[in-house]
Design a protein around this motif. Structure first.
Motif, PDB file in Angstrom:
ATOM      1  N   PRO A  25       0.830  -1.203   0.000  1.00 37.17           N
ATOM      2  CA  PRO A  25       0.000   0.000   0.000  1.00 37.17           C
ATOM      3  C   PRO A  25       0.873   1.265   0.000  1.00 37.17           C
ATOM      4  O   PRO A  25       2.063   1.207   0.317  1.00 37.17           O
ATOM      5  N   GLU A  26       0.283   2.396  -0.305  1.00 38.96           N
ATOM      6  CA  GLU A  26       1.001   3.678  -0.261  1.00 38.96           C
ATOM      7  C   GLU A  26       1.162   4.188   1.165  1.00 38.96           C
ATOM      8  O   GLU A  26       1.893   5.135   1.406  1.00 38.96           O
ATOM      9  N   SER A  27       0.494   3.549   2.115  1.00 37.38           N
ATOM     10  CA  SER A  27       0.649   3.878   3.531  1.00 37.38           C
ATOM     11  C   SER A  27       1.075   2.603   4.245  1.00 37.38           C
ATOM     12  O   SER A  27       0.321   1.626   4.274  1.00 37.38           O
ATOM     13  N   VAL A  28       2.286   2.599   4.791  1.00 42.52           N
ATOM     14  CA  VAL A  28       2.826   1.392   5.410  1.00 42.52           C
ATOM     15  C   VAL A  28       3.396   1.696   6.791  1.00 42.52           C
ATOM     16  O   VAL A  28       3.769   2.824   7.096  1.00 42.52           O
ATOM     17  N   GLU A  29       3.442   0.658   7.587  1.00 40.42           N
ATOM     18  CA  GLU A  29       4.133   0.692   8.864  1.00 40.42           C
ATOM     19  C   GLU A  29       5.319  -0.246   8.733  1.00 40.42           C
ATOM     20  O   GLU A  29       5.165  -1.394   8.327  1.00 40.42           O
ATOM     21  N   VAL A  30       6.523   0.242   9.045  1.00 42.84           N
ATOM     22  CA  VAL A  30       7.732  -0.568   8.977  1.00 42.84           C
ATOM     23  C   VAL A  30       8.395  -0.576  10.349  1.00 42.84           C
ATOM     24  O   VAL A  30       8.222   0.349  11.146  1.00 42.84           O
ATOM     25  N   GLU A  31       9.130  -1.632  10.596  1.00 37.92           N
ATOM     26  CA  GLU A  31       9.796  -1.780  11.879  1.00 37.92           C
ATOM     27  C   GLU A  31      11.278  -1.427  11.770  1.00 37.92           C
ATOM     28  O   GLU A  31      11.938  -1.784  10.803  1.00 37.92           O
ATOM     29  N   ASP A  32      11.750  -0.733  12.797  1.00 35.55           N
ATOM     30  CA  ASP A  32      13.169  -0.450  12.982  1.00 35.55           C
ATOM     31  C   ASP A  32      13.592  -1.304  14.162  1.00 35.55           C
ATOM     32  O   ASP A  32      13.305  -0.985  15.317  1.00 35.55           O
ATOM     33  N   CYS A  33      14.223  -2.424  13.856  1.00 33.61           N
ATOM     34  CA  CYS A  33      14.536  -3.450  14.845  1.00 33.61           C
ATOM     35  C   CYS A  33      15.911  -3.203  15.470  1.00 33.61           C
ATOM     36  O   CYS A  33      16.847  -2.779  14.792  1.00 33.61           O
ATOM     37  N   ASN A  34      16.026  -3.510  16.754  1.00 33.15           N
ATOM     38  CA  ASN A  34      17.296  -3.324  17.454  1.00 33.15           C
ATOM     39  C   ASN A  34      18.044  -4.635  17.698  1.00 33.15           C
ATOM     40  O   ASN A  34      18.949  -4.673  18.542  1.00 33.15           O
ATOM     41  N   CYS A  35      17.684  -5.708  16.984  1.00 34.85           N
ATOM     42  CA  CYS A  35      18.410  -6.975  17.169  1.00 34.85           C
ATOM     43  C   CYS A  35      19.843  -6.829  16.633  1.00 34.85           C
ATOM     44  O   CYS A  35      20.184  -5.839  15.994  1.00 34.85           O
ATOM     45  N   SER A  36      20.658  -7.827  16.880  1.00 37.81           N
ATOM     46  CA  SER A  36      22.083  -7.734  16.548  1.00 37.81           C
ATOM     47  C   SER A  36      22.343  -7.496  15.063  1.00 37.81           C
ATOM     48  O   SER A  36      23.207  -6.699  14.704  1.00 37.81           O
ATOM     49  N   ILE A  37      21.614  -8.138  14.170  1.00 33.74           N
ATOM     50  CA  ILE A  37      21.888  -7.979  12.742  1.00 33.74           C
ATOM     51  C   ILE A  37      21.256  -6.702  12.176  1.00 33.74           C
ATOM     52  O   ILE A  37      21.873  -5.986  11.403  1.00 33.74           O
ATOM     53  N   CYS A  38      20.036  -6.386  12.581  1.00 33.31           N
ATOM     54  CA  CYS A  38      19.360  -5.182  12.057  1.00 33.31           C
ATOM     55  C   CYS A  38      20.010  -3.911  12.566  1.00 33.31           C
ATOM     56  O   CYS A  38      20.117  -2.915  11.838  1.00 33.31           O
ATOM     57  N   ASN A  39      20.441  -3.917  13.805  1.00 28.02           N
ATOM     58  CA  ASN A  39      21.100  -2.754  14.390  1.00 28.02           C
ATOM     59  C   ASN A  39      22.360  -2.401  13.604  1.00 28.02           C
ATOM     60  O   ASN A  39      22.651  -1.233  13.382  1.00 28.02           O
ATOM     61  N   LYS A  40      23.081  -3.407  13.163  1.00 24.16           N
ATOM     62  CA  LYS A  40      24.323  -3.170  12.416  1.00 24.16           C
ATOM     63  C   LYS A  40      24.082  -2.823  10.948  1.00 24.16           C
ATOM     64  O   LYS A  40      24.868  -2.120  10.337  1.00 24.16           O
ATOM     65  N   SER A  41      22.972  -3.308  10.381  1.00 24.92           N
ATOM     66  CA  SER A  41      22.745  -3.097   8.949  1.00 24.92           C
ATOM     67  C   SER A  41      21.771  -1.968   8.622  1.00 24.92           C
ATOM     68  O   SER A  41      21.685  -1.551   7.476  1.00 24.92           O
ATOM     69  N   GLY A  42      21.025  -1.479   9.606  1.00 25.85           N
ATOM     70  CA  GLY A  42      20.083  -0.388   9.357  1.00 25.85           C
ATOM     71  C   GLY A  42      18.869  -0.793   8.539  1.00 25.85           C
ATOM     72  O   GLY A  42      18.280   0.017   7.843  1.00 25.85           O
ATOM     73  N   ALA A 107       4.062   6.599  -0.111  1.00 22.72           N
ATOM     74  CA  ALA A 107       3.808   8.008   0.198  1.00 22.72           C
ATOM     75  C   ALA A 107       3.801   8.285   1.697  1.00 22.72           C
ATOM     76  O   ALA A 107       4.245   9.336   2.149  1.00 22.72           O
ATOM     77  N   GLN A 108       3.280   7.340   2.478  1.00 22.39           N
ATOM     78  CA  GLN A 108       3.225   7.501   3.929  1.00 22.39           C
ATOM     79  C   GLN A 108       3.923   6.320   4.585  1.00 22.39           C
ATOM     80  O   GLN A 108       3.512   5.175   4.383  1.00 22.39           O
ATOM     81  N   VAL A 109       4.944   6.623   5.352  1.00 20.26           N
ATOM     82  CA  VAL A 109       5.707   5.580   6.042  1.00 20.26           C
ATOM     83  C   VAL A 109       5.740   5.910   7.525  1.00 20.26           C
ATOM     84  O   VAL A 109       6.178   6.988   7.929  1.00 20.26           O
ATOM     85  N   LYS A 110       5.241   4.978   8.316  1.00 20.89           N
ATOM     86  CA  LYS A 110       5.319   5.103   9.765  1.00 20.89           C
ATOM     87  C   LYS A 110       6.381   4.120  10.245  1.00 20.89           C
ATOM     88  O   LYS A 110       6.263   2.911  10.030  1.00 20.89           O
ATOM     89  N   ILE A 111       7.420   4.639  10.871  1.00 24.77           N
ATOM     90  CA  ILE A 111       8.494   3.798  11.391  1.00 24.77           C
ATOM     91  C   ILE A 111       8.249   3.581  12.881  1.00 24.77           C
ATOM     92  O   ILE A 111       8.121   4.542  13.639  1.00 24.77           O
ATOM     93  N   VAL A 112       8.154   2.311  13.267  1.00 26.21           N
ATOM     94  CA  VAL A 112       7.937   1.969  14.667  1.00 26.21           C
ATOM     95  C   VAL A 112       9.121   1.154  15.190  1.00 26.21           C
ATOM     96  O   VAL A 112       9.705   0.355  14.469  1.00 26.21           O
TER      97      VAL A 112
END
Length: 137
Positions: A25-42, A107-112
């Motif tokens: 969709p043009e409006s999404v919610e995405v996660e910003d994860c703090n696990c070991s691999i995501c924290n290092k890769s962004g 168009a709309q991104v909510k980062i949680v």
């Protein structure tokens, strides 16, 4: 969510050897994860049903990395080293695309924030993301 309510987004790795399409969709919610691999890769997590993902180029350039339980399959370009997508442990029936690898973003991104450091306690909150009928949340 019906196919008519989805837009198609093009994505790639840095060298553009690996290219893919994702419907979302043009409006999404995405996660910003703090696990070991995501924290290092962004990595910013846009999880979709597998039917909404298509690899269009570069399958031969992909390397796979798995750790811990081995369920998640992290795909990296062997040329540039970027991980544009992976099969997540929380949604093994889906695909998790790095929002940062899209040529054009929704168009709309909510980062949680997602507490992946405590994955076992929080993973169930992501389980619905690969279910097509629930994508219209």
């Amino acid at each position: 969510m019906s196919e008519t309510n989805l837009s198609t987004f093009e994505g790639s790795c840095h060298c553009r050897g690996v290219k893919f399409l994702v419907k979302a969709p043009e409006s999404v919610e995405v996660e910003d994860c703090n696990c070991s691999i995501c924290n290092k890769s962004g990595f910013l997590h846009l999880i979709v049903p597998i039917a909404q993902f298509e690899l269009v180029a570069g399958e031969d350039l992909l390397s796979t990395y798995s750790f811990n339980t081995g369920v998640a399959k992290h795909y990296f370009c062997r040329v540039c080293g970027v991980k544009p997508f992976y099969v997540p442990r929380s949604n093994p029936d889906g695909m998790d695309v790095n929002l940062r690898c899209l040529e054009r973003r929704p168009a709309q991104v909510k980062i949680v924030a997602f507490d992946g450091q405590n994955w076992e306690a929080n993973a169930a909150a992501l389980a619905h993301k690969s279910e097509a009928r629930r994508q219209d949340r």
